[in-house]
Scaffold this motif. Structure first.
Motif, short mmCIF file in Angstrom:
data_model
loop_
_atom_site.label_atom_id
_atom_site.label_comp_id
_atom_site.label_asym_id
_atom_site.label_seq_id
_atom_site.Cartn_x
_atom_site.Cartn_y
_atom_site.Cartn_z
N UNK A 2 35.83 34.83 51.04
CA UNK A 2 35.49 34.83 49.62
C UNK A 2 35.02 36.16 49.08
N UNK A 3 34.92 37.20 49.94
CA UNK A 3 34.36 38.47 49.47
C UNK A 3 35.38 39.36 48.77
N UNK A 4 36.66 39.09 48.90
CA UNK A 4 37.67 39.90 48.21
C UNK A 4 37.57 39.63 46.71
N UNK A 5 37.54 40.65 45.87
CA UNK A 5 37.20 40.45 44.45
C UNK A 5 38.26 39.73 43.62
N UNK A 6 39.51 39.68 44.08
CA UNK A 6 40.57 39.12 43.24
C UNK A 6 41.04 37.78 43.80
N UNK A 7 40.17 36.79 43.70
CA UNK A 7 40.46 35.48 44.27
C UNK A 7 41.56 34.74 43.50
N UNK A 8 41.62 34.90 42.20
CA UNK A 8 42.67 34.24 41.43
C UNK A 8 44.04 34.77 41.87
N UNK A 9 44.14 36.08 42.07
CA UNK A 9 45.41 36.66 42.51
C UNK A 9 45.78 36.19 43.91
N UNK A 10 44.77 36.02 44.77
CA UNK A 10 45.04 35.49 46.10
C UNK A 10 45.62 34.08 46.00
#
Length: 388
Positions: free
Chosen positions: A369-377
């Motif tokens: 969950x630490x990657x800032x672009x969760x929607x893009x993931x």
């Protein structure tokens, strides 16, 4: 992947004259009388064909497969049965031009060789026998002249961490279909070697991603390379610098700079090879020299025996294989990770370190969950994974 594997690896023998520091099989000089004989080996090939067309790629490895006098007969049989056969020999005196020509003429579609350093001192020191480096380069050039598809495997460890740019340059110079960076699993003799830290592993994976534009690179037992590729694609689309955003360390900066000095980022640009979604028991199956079936050669848990149960049945239905294909069974950080369905971590390394093949990947430091672009993931993965 639940129906049939992409790869079937067969440890045809454990006989090998080398003394490699990382050897999974703790190979020995003489052949084991319990090995699958020619008839049983042909039966294994029939079982691989039973998966259906296109059949999985069948890789004959060892030990040193040239220690088997029936090697060519088995390649011919597999080819006639409709199974693509590749050979992964050891760098020994058997690795001669006539032997390689015979393997090619028997129908082998590819060859896999190991190169664990850009110099004889590094490679021969790791393999435990002088002269292996020269034999390997000669075999490499011979295979290229024969027109064989060639994969070069490099074990990533403390002995060659800072030599990886030089190895990549050598790979680009000689030419390959694929360069596979194998991240050590502490099993067999490899259990005595020092481990990389998660931060060092991350730095190496990002360096490998960088050189992927000039060298066709993949990883083995570093499944988080898929996470790295997705993160880099998203950050590139956002115009963000991955170095700062992902807080890459000093090892990455040294490797990247050396790669620049060697010209690895200029000329011969190509599309990066997307990492394959293959893991232990998921697209991959290993058959030992005695016929026991494992999710990987580095994951010694058995799921059956090809002498008594058909390989397709073991792969599709055994409790071990079905558990490994279910990302919901993963525990620890891997179980919480938004990338778990496309990564899953090294099940072999998890088992080697913790005794549990479903535990978290010990060489990954990513915090779910630490990657800032969760929607893009989520958009890329096409799923609303919990925790994403």
């Amino acid at each position: 992947m639940a129906d049939k594997p992409f790869l079937v690896i067969w440890e045809s023998t454990r006989a090998c004259p080398l003394a490699c520091l990382h050897c999974r099989a703790t190979a020995v000089p003489e052949r084991d009388p319990r090995e699958l004989d020619t008839r049983a080996a042909k039966g294994l090939i029939d079982q691989i064909a039973a998966f259906g067309r296109p059949a999985p790629l069948f890789v004959i490895t060892g030990g040193d497969p040239f220690q088997r006098p029936d090697l060519l007969e088995l390649i011919v049989y597999g080819t006639r049965t409709g199974v693509r056969v590749a050979v992964s020999p050891s760098g020994t005196p058997t690795l001669t031009a006539p032997n390689l020509r015979a393997v090619h003429e028997a129908g082998a579609v590819g060859l896999s060789l190991s190169l664990d350093g850009s110099t004889a001192a590094l490679h021969d020191g790791f393999r435990g026998v002088p002269g292996v480096y020269r034999w390997t380069l000669d075999a490499w050039d011979t295979a290229r002249r024969l027109g064989m598809k060639l994969q070069i495997n490099t074990t990533v460890g403390r002995h060659n961490l800072h030599d990886l740019p030089e190895t990549a340059a050598l790979v680009r110079e000689h030419g390959v279909m694929l360069w596979s960076a194998f991240f050590l699993v502490p099993t067999g003799r490899g259990s005595r070697l020092a481990a990389l830290s998660p931060d060092e592993t991350e730095d190496v994976l990002h360096f490998l991603h960088d050189v992927g534009l000039s060298v066709p690179v993949k990883t083995t037992e570093a499944h988080h390379f898929r996470r790295v590729a997705l993160q880099r694609a998203i950050l590139a689309a956002k115009g963000e610098d991955h170095t700062g955003r992902l807080r890459l360390g000093p090892l990455y900066h040294r490797l990247r700079e050396r790669g620049r000095e060697l010209g690895l980022y200029t000329g011969g640009r190509r599309a990066r090879r997307p990492p394959l979604d293959v893991n232990a028991g998921r697209g991959f199956v290993f058959v030992s020299h005695t016929g026991t079936v494992h999710p990987s050669g580095f994951l010694p848990l058995g799921a059956g025996d090809v002498r008594t149960r058909p390989l397709p049945e073991i792969y599709r239905d055994s409790d071990l294989f079905t558990a490994l294909r279910d990302p919901e069974r993963l525990t620890g950080r891997c179980g919480r990770c938004e990338f778990r369905a496309v990564c899953g971590g090294s099940r072999s390394r998890a088992h080697a370190v913790t005794g549990d093949p479903l535990a978290e990947e010990p060489w990954c430091g990513y915090e779910p969950g630490s990657f800032p672009y969760q929607r893009e993931v989520r958009e890329i993965l096409g799923t609303g994974v919990p925790g994403a």
